[in-house]
Motif scaffolding. Structure first.
Motif, PDB file in Angstrom:
ATOM      1  N   SER A 323     -12.747 108.584  49.445  1.00 47.41           N
ATOM      2  CA  SER A 323     -11.372 109.027  49.171  1.00 47.41           C
ATOM      3  C   SER A 323     -10.958 110.146  50.118  1.00 47.41           C
ATOM      4  N   VAL A 324     -11.862 111.110  50.354  1.00 47.57           N
ATOM      5  CA  VAL A 324     -11.538 112.211  51.266  1.00 47.57           C
ATOM      6  C   VAL A 324     -11.407 111.699  52.694  1.00 47.57           C
ATOM      7  N   TRP A 325     -12.349 110.854  53.133  1.00 50.23           N
ATOM      8  CA  TRP A 325     -12.316 110.339  54.499  1.00 50.23           C
ATOM      9  C   TRP A 325     -11.075 109.487  54.745  1.00 50.23           C
ATOM     10  N   ILE A 326     -10.772 108.588  53.811  1.00 48.78           N
ATOM     11  CA  ILE A 326      -9.604 107.723  53.987  1.00 48.78           C
ATOM     12  C   ILE A 326      -8.317 108.542  53.985  1.00 48.78           C
ATOM     13  N   SER A 327      -8.205 109.491  53.065  1.00 48.54           N
ATOM     14  CA  SER A 327      -6.977 110.293  52.991  1.00 48.54           C
ATOM     15  C   SER A 327      -6.797 111.151  54.241  1.00 48.54           C
ATOM     16  N   GLU A 328      -7.899 111.740  54.761  1.00 46.03           N
ATOM     17  CA  GLU A 328      -7.794 112.546  55.983  1.00 46.03           C
ATOM     18  C   GLU A 328      -7.420 111.679  57.184  1.00 46.03           C
ATOM     19  N   TRP A 330      -5.944 108.662  57.137  1.00 43.91           N
ATOM     20  CA  TRP A 330      -4.592 108.128  56.948  1.00 43.91           C
ATOM     21  C   TRP A 330      -3.549 109.202  57.244  1.00 43.91           C
ATOM     22  N   THR A 331      -3.835 110.444  56.843  1.00 42.14           N
ATOM     23  CA  THR A 331      -2.894 111.535  57.060  1.00 42.14           C
ATOM     24  C   THR A 331      -2.729 111.860  58.539  1.00 42.14           C
ATOM     25  N   SER A 332      -3.839 111.873  59.287  1.00 38.61           N
ATOM     26  CA  SER A 332      -3.798 112.345  60.672  1.00 38.61           C
ATOM     27  C   SER A 332      -3.514 111.241  61.699  1.00 38.61           C
ATOM     28  N   THR A 333      -4.205 110.108  61.602  1.00 36.08           N
ATOM     29  CA  THR A 333      -4.071 109.073  62.633  1.00 36.08           C
ATOM     30  C   THR A 333      -3.647 107.713  62.097  1.00 36.08           C
ATOM     31  N   GLY A 334      -3.551 107.572  60.785  1.00 32.44           N
ATOM     32  CA  GLY A 334      -3.243 106.283  60.192  1.00 32.44           C
ATOM     33  C   GLY A 334      -4.514 105.560  59.775  1.00 32.44           C
ATOM     34  N   PHE A 335      -4.365 104.609  58.887  1.00 34.27           N
ATOM     35  CA  PHE A 335      -5.532 103.884  58.367  1.00 34.27           C
ATOM     36  C   PHE A 335      -5.215 102.390  58.351  1.00 34.27           C
ATOM     37  N   LEU A 336      -6.073 101.592  59.029  1.00 32.18           N
ATOM     38  CA  LEU A 336      -5.859 100.157  59.166  1.00 32.18           C
ATOM     39  C   LEU A 336      -4.477  99.919  59.773  1.00 32.18           C
ATOM     40  N   CYS A 337      -3.602  99.231  59.050  1.00 32.34           N
ATOM     41  CA  CYS A 337      -2.266  98.964  59.596  1.00 32.34           C
ATOM     42  C   CYS A 337      -1.235  99.983  59.121  1.00 32.34           C
ATOM     43  N   ARG A 343       1.762 111.716  52.718  1.00 28.91           N
ATOM     44  CA  ARG A 343       1.654 111.243  51.339  1.00 28.91           C
ATOM     45  C   ARG A 343       0.351 110.504  51.069  1.00 28.91           C
ATOM     46  N   ALA A 344      -0.486 110.407  52.077  1.00 31.87           N
ATOM     47  CA  ALA A 344      -1.686 109.579  51.969  1.00 31.87           C
ATOM     48  C   ALA A 344      -2.629 110.057  50.868  1.00 31.87           C
ATOM     49  N   THR A 345      -2.809 111.366  50.734  1.00 31.30           N
ATOM     50  CA  THR A 345      -3.802 111.892  49.792  1.00 31.30           C
ATOM     51  C   THR A 345      -3.551 111.430  48.359  1.00 31.30           C
ATOM     52  N   PRO A 346      -2.360 111.660  47.778  1.00 33.95           N
ATOM     53  CA  PRO A 346      -2.150 111.178  46.405  1.00 33.95           C
ATOM     54  C   PRO A 346      -2.159 109.657  46.294  1.00 33.95           C
ATOM     55  N   LEU A 347      -1.727 108.951  47.362  1.00 34.86           N
ATOM     56  CA  LEU A 347      -1.729 107.488  47.303  1.00 34.86           C
ATOM     57  C   LEU A 347      -3.151 106.931  47.222  1.00 34.86           C
ATOM     58  N   ALA A 471       3.554 109.087  41.650  1.00 34.99           N
ATOM     59  CA  ALA A 471       4.744 109.940  41.642  1.00 34.99           C
ATOM     60  C   ALA A 471       4.573 111.146  42.571  1.00 34.99           C
ATOM     61  N   VAL A 472       3.349 111.703  42.636  1.00 36.38           N
ATOM     62  CA  VAL A 472       3.088 112.836  43.530  1.00 36.38           C
ATOM     63  C   VAL A 472       3.353 112.452  44.986  1.00 36.38           C
ATOM     64  N   SER A 473       3.070 111.208  45.334  1.00 33.47           N
ATOM     65  CA  SER A 473       3.282 110.780  46.724  1.00 33.47           C
ATOM     66  C   SER A 473       4.749 110.885  47.134  1.00 33.47           C
ATOM     67  N   TRP A 474       5.665 110.911  46.176  1.00 31.02           N
ATOM     68  CA  TRP A 474       7.093 111.028  46.479  1.00 31.02           C
ATOM     69  C   TRP A 474       7.561 112.472  46.504  1.00 31.02           C
TER      70      TRP A 474
END
Length: 508
Positions: A323-328, A330-337, A343-347, A471-474
Motif C-alpha cells: 500500500s505504501v509503495w503503490i501510493s508513493e 502512483w503519487t510521484s510517477t504514476g502506477f501502471l496506466c 489522491r493516490a494515497t486514500p484511493l 471520499a477522502v480522495s476528493w
C-alpha cells in the motif's frame, strides 16, 4: 539567547515572551530567503534508524500486551468465573483509559518535550501490565482496574510517535517510517496469538502471558532514554497563548481529517472484534466436534493459532508494504496506466478495503468447513486491509499543520477507539449472549453460532471504511493546499518577528 528587554524594546515584551519560550524548545534555526523555516536534525541517520526501529518495537510490545488477554480469554474467564459480557468489558475498560489519556498526551506533545512524555507513559504501562498478572481470583475488579490503566502505553505511543516522525522526516522518509511503525501491528497481534496458544496448550498459568512483555518494554524505554532526542518542530514558533480548544477548532474544520476519523473507527470495529473473539471461537469450534476437543481438522489448537499468527504477520507486512509503495509510486510517477495524482494515497486504501470486504464477512464461517481456506482468506484479507492504518496516518500528517499534529493524532486515536475497538468486543459479546440457547445439547456449538452471528455486525464496517477513504480522495487535494498555505504564512510571520526583534534589540 535573546538580550534583556530594555529601552526601546520594552514595548515588545508581550511579543518577546512567547518567542523566547518557543526558542528555548528548539535549536539550530535559520530562515531562508523565501521565508521558509529550515530544520536540521540533531540525530545522525544511524541514530534515527535505531530510534525508528525502537519506537516500532515499542508499538509491537503494546500490541502484544493488548491482545494477549484475548488469546487467554477462556482461561481468564474460568479463573475469575465471568461471562461473555464481562470478558468483553476487559477490552472496553482498556480502551476507556486510552481515549481519556490520548487527548492529554496530544496536548502535552504539542507544547512540551515529547521524548520524556513518551518515556514516562510507556514506563507506567510496563509496570502496570506486570502488576496485573498477580491479581488473585477474588479480586476481578482490581484486575479490571489495572488492565484499564495499561491503556496508557497505547495512548502515549500512538499519539506521540507519529508527531515525532512528522518532524524527523518529510515526504518519502515519513511514509516509510510510518510503514515500519505499522509493521508492528500484525507482529504484535500475531505474537500475542502464538504466545497465548502455546501457554494454553502446555497448560501453563495464563498469568505468564502478561509477564513476558514488560521486561522487553523497560529495556526498550532505557534504550530510548539514551538514543532519542527531541526533534526540532517543523514550525518553530509555537503560540503559547493558543488553547487546546483553539487547536481542536482548527483541526475539525478539515474535511479529510473528519473522514479518516470515521474510516479508522470503522476498521477498528472489525479488527477489535476479530482480535478479541477469534481465539475463543477457535476453541469453541474444537470443543463442539465429536472428536478429540484438543484436535480440530487434524491440527492442535497451538498449531492452528501459530499458523494464524504467522498468516496475519505475513499478510500485514505484505499489505502495508504494497500500500505504501503503490501510493508513493502512483503519487510521484504514476502506477501502471494511471497518471500521477495526489489522491493516490486514500484511493489505495479504499480499493484495498473493498477488496477485503468479502473475505472479512465470511472467513470465520470456514472454521467448520475447511481450516485451510480459513488460512488462505485470512492472509488475503490481511494483505488487502492492513495498509489502511499507515494510509490514514499519512493523510493526517499531510492535511494537519505541524503545530497541532499531536493534538490531531490524539483526537484521531481517541475517536477510533471510542467508536471502534472499545465497544466492538463488548457489543459482539452482548449480541452473542442475547441469541444463545442455554438449553441446547451442544453448548460449545451454540456459543460458536451465536458469536458467528454477532460478528456480522462488526465485519460489515469494512465497507464503511472503504467509502470514507474514497471520499477522502476528493477532499485531500484542497485540504493539503490549505495546510501548506498555513505553514507558509506561519513561516512569513516568523521571519517578520525575528527581523523586527533583530533590528530593534540586537545592539542593546
Amino acid at each position: 539567547p535573546l538580550p534583556p528587554v530594555v529601552g526601546p524594546c520594552a514595548n515588545h515584551s508581550v511579543l518577546i515572551a512567547p518567542l523566547k519560550s518557543s526558542l528555548r524548545r528548539t535549536h539550530k534555526i535559520s530562515v531562508s530567503n523565501r521565508g521558509q523555516i529550515r530544520r536540521f536534525s540533531a540525530m545522525s541517520i544511524v541514530k534515527r534508524s535505531v530510534v525508528v526501529v525502537a519506537l516500532a518495537f515499542l508499538n509491537f510490545l503494546n500490541g502484544t500486551d493488548r491482545y494477549a488477554v484475548a488469546g487467554l480469554l477462556a482461561q481468564i474467564s474460568d479463573f475469575y468465573k465471568i461471562d461473555d459480557s464481562q470478558s468483553g468489558l476487559l477490552q472496553t475498560v482498556y480502551i476507556v483509559t486510552y481515549v481519556i489519556t490520548a487527548p492529554l498526551f496530544g496536548y502535552l506533545g504539542d507544547r512540551y518535550n515529547r521524548k520524556w512524555i513518551l518515556i514516562a507513559g510507556s514506563g507506567a504501562w510496563a509496570l502496570l501490565t506486570l502488576a496485573s498478572s498477580f491479581i488473585p481470583q477474588n479480586l476481578f475488579w482490581l484486575f479490571v482496574v489495572l488492565r484499564a490503566f495499561t491503556g496508557l502505553g497505547d495512548a502515549v505511543v500512538n499519539t506521540i510517535v507519529p508527531s515525532i516522525y512528522g518532524d524527523m522526516f518529510s515526504d518519502k522518509g515519513r511514509s516509510y517510517s510510518l510503514m515500519i511503525f505499522y509493521y508492528s501491528l500484525p507482529f504484535g497481534w500475531s505474537a500475542s496469538t502464538v504466545i497465548a496458544s502455546q501457554l494454553v496448550e502446555s497448560n501453563t498459568w495464563w498469568q505468564w502471558g502478561l509477564r513476558i512483555v514488560p521486561p522487553f518494554g523497560l529495556a526498550t524505554i532505557l534504550l530510548l532514554v539514551f538514543m532519542l532526542e527531541e526533534p526540532e518542530r517543523t514550525e518553530v514558533l509555537v503560540d503559547d497563548t493558543q488553547t487546546v480548544w483553539n487547536d481542536i477548532k482548527r483541526i475539525v474544520t478539515v474535511p479529510s481529517f473528519l473522514l479518516i476519523l470515521v474510516a479508522i473507527a470503522s476498521i477498528n470495529i472489525v479488527t477489535g472484534a476479530q482480535g478479541w473473539w477469534n481465539p475463543t471461537m477457535t476453541q469453541l469450534a474444537m470443543n463442539s466436534t465429536n472428536e478429540d476437543p484438543k484436535i480440530f481438522h487434524g491440527e492442535s489448537y497451538g498449531l492452528i493459532m501459530s499458523i494464524v499468527g504467522v498468516d496475519n504477520t505475513a499478510g500485514g507486512i505484505v499489505g502495508t508494504t504494497l500500500s505504501v509503495w503503490i501510493s508513493e509510486r502512483w503519487t510521484s510517477t504514476g502506477f501502471l496506466c494511471l497518471s500521477p495524482s495526489r489522491r493516490a494515497t486514500p484511493l489505495v486504501g479504499a480499493i484495498g478495503d473493498i477488496l477485503a470486504f468479502p473475505s472479512t464477512m465470511f472467513v470465520q464461517h470456514l472454521y467448520l468447513i475447511d481450516i485451510n481456506w480459513n488460512y488462505v482468506l485470512g492472509f488475503y484479507g490481511s494483505i488487502m486491509s492492513f495498509g489502511t492504518y499507515a494510509i490514514c496516518m499519512n493523510v493526517l500528517l499531510r492535511v494537519i499543520p505541524p503545530t497541532c499534529r499531536a493534538t490531531a493524532t490524539a483526537i484521531y486515536n481517541t475517536f477510533g477507539s471510542i467508536f471502534g475497538d472499545a465497544p466492538s468486543p463488548y457489543v459482539v459479546g452482548a449480541i452473542a449472549e442475547s441469541v444463545r440457547d442455554y438449553s441446547a445439547a451442544d453448548q460449545a456449538g451454540d456459543h460458536l453460532s451465536a458469536l458467528l452471528f454477532a460478528m456480522y455486525f462488526s465485519n460489515a464496517f469494512m465497507a464503511v471504511c472503504s467509502i470514507c477513504l474514497f471520499a477522502v480522495s476528493w477532499t485531500i487535494d484542497r485540504d493539503e493546499k490549505r495546510c501548506e498555505l498555513a505553514k507558509q504564512q506561519s513561516a512569513e510571520e516568523t521571519k517578520e518577528i525575528v527581523e523586527d526583534l533583530t533590528d530593534e534589540c540586537i545592539h542593546i
